[in-house]
Design a protein around this motif. Structure first.
Motif, short mmCIF file in Angstrom:
data_model
loop_
_atom_site.label_atom_id
_atom_site.label_comp_id
_atom_site.label_asym_id
_atom_site.label_seq_id
_atom_site.Cartn_x
_atom_site.Cartn_y
_atom_site.Cartn_z
N VAL A 64 0.91 -1.11 0.04
CA VAL A 64 0.10 -0.05 0.01
C VAL A 64 0.90 1.26 -0.02
O VAL A 64 0.66 2.13 -0.83
CB VAL A 64 -0.98 -0.04 1.16
CG1 VAL A 64 -1.67 1.29 1.41
CG2 VAL A 64 -1.86 -0.92 1.18
N ALA A 65 1.75 1.15 0.95
CA ALA A 65 2.88 2.36 0.83
C ALA A 65 3.73 2.58 -0.38
O ALA A 65 3.89 3.78 -0.53
CB ALA A 65 3.71 2.13 2.01
N CYS A 66 3.97 1.54 -1.16
CA CYS A 66 4.72 1.67 -2.27
C CYS A 66 4.19 2.41 -3.55
O CYS A 66 4.78 3.00 -4.30
CB CYS A 66 5.37 0.30 -2.68
SG CYS A 66 6.69 0.35 -4.04
N GLU A 67 2.86 2.03 -3.89
CA GLU A 67 1.99 2.43 -4.79
C GLU A 67 2.70 2.31 -6.24
O GLU A 67 2.88 3.23 -6.96
CB GLU A 67 1.63 3.91 -4.47
CG GLU A 67 0.93 4.30 -3.32
CD GLU A 67 0.63 5.61 -3.06
OE1 GLU A 67 1.37 6.49 -3.79
OE2 GLU A 67 -0.40 5.80 -2.41
N THR A 68 3.24 1.22 -6.39
CA THR A 68 3.67 0.84 -8.04
C THR A 68 2.76 -0.28 -8.69
O THR A 68 2.21 -1.06 -7.83
CB THR A 68 5.18 0.48 -7.99
OG1 THR A 68 5.13 -0.71 -7.22
CG2 THR A 68 6.20 1.42 -7.30
N PRO A 69 2.84 -0.44 -9.83
CA PRO A 69 2.23 -1.64 -10.52
C PRO A 69 2.47 -2.96 -10.14
O PRO A 69 1.52 -3.62 -9.60
CB PRO A 69 2.74 -1.71 -11.98
CG PRO A 69 2.85 -0.15 -12.26
CD PRO A 69 3.53 0.23 -10.86
N PHE A 70 3.44 -3.22 -9.68
CA PHE A 70 3.99 -4.45 -9.16
C PHE A 70 3.55 -4.59 -7.45
O PHE A 70 3.03 -5.70 -7.01
CB PHE A 70 5.75 -4.23 -8.58
CG PHE A 70 6.39 -5.32 -8.00
CD1 PHE A 70 6.08 -6.85 -8.38
CD2 PHE A 70 6.86 -5.34 -6.73
CE1 PHE A 70 6.42 -7.95 -7.45
CE2 PHE A 70 7.27 -6.26 -5.92
CZ PHE A 70 7.17 -7.63 -6.32
N SER A 71 3.53 -3.49 -6.68
CA SER A 71 2.82 -3.61 -5.50
C SER A 71 1.55 -3.86 -5.49
O SER A 71 0.94 -4.45 -4.48
CB SER A 71 3.38 -2.14 -4.53
OG SER A 71 2.73 -0.91 -5.01
#
Length: 203
Positions: A64-71
């Motif tokens: 949730v904190a990362c906010e990238t497609p992978f995450s």
């Protein structure tokens, strides 16, 4: 510089606007992919630690904190980890397809700008030449030299300006397209590794 731009005529306005838009997209995408690699690399290291402990709440919080497609894909995989493998795989694949447009954001527009800028430059060449021939046809011999020079300048300046915008736009459009394809391959590989860990097939 202003007088040079002014000599290109009204078509310089859309060409300049295309240049501004292309510059914004290029800078935005360069920063996006730079931060993407940095954030994903950090997330993968953190996920390895928490998944070994089977701390799925912590893993979800990291995603949730990362906010990238992978995450986003990993977060979805964690939320459906208790499903059968075939259903889990289908859901994860669907989520991967859903996040791919984030990689491709504005790239179609960048390619369109490259094409439009070239055509605008060509259009300026045509209109400039029409004016030049009009001057030649309106007077004896060479017509009005000042007006003729202005028409020729319009043709040359718009052509140069259109190419000035189109060439880097096309280069970066192709570069980002290759980069997106590379990132998708990395995404698929990384997500597969996480899914295997979630299902107990990989320690």
């Amino acid at each position: 510089m202003f007088s040079l731009i002014k000599s290109g005529g009204i078509l310089m306005i859309p060409i300049i606007l295309c240049g501004i838009a292309a510059t914004y997209i290029i800078i935005e995408r360069l920063l996006y992919f730079k931060n993407l690699r940095k954030n994903d690399s950090l997330l993968k290291l953190q996920l390895n630690a928490v998944l070994l402990k089977k701390d799925y709440e912590a893993a979800t919080a990291l995603c949730v904190a990362c906010e990238t497609p992978f995450s986003q894909v990993v977060q979805k995989a964690i939320s459906v980890r208790n499903l059968e493998d075939k259903y889990l795989k289908e859901i994860v694949e669907t989520e991967m397809e859903a996040v791919i447009p984030q990689y491709e954001h504005c790239l179609t527009l960048l390619g369109t700008i490259a094409n439009i800028s070239t055509l605008l430059g060509l259009f300026g060449t045509v209109t400039g030449n029409i004016k030049a021939f009009g001057v030649l046809g309106a007077g004896a011999s060479m017509g009005n030299p000042a007006v003729l020079a202005g028409a020729i300048a319009e043709a040359l300046v718009t052509t140069a300006a259109g190419l000035f915008v189109a060439i880097p736009s096309m280069i970066f459009s192709n570069y980002f397209t290759r980069l997106v394809n590379k990132e998708i391959v990395i995404l698929e590989s990384s997500v597969t590794e996480v899914v295997l860990k979630l299902t107990g097939h990989l320690l």
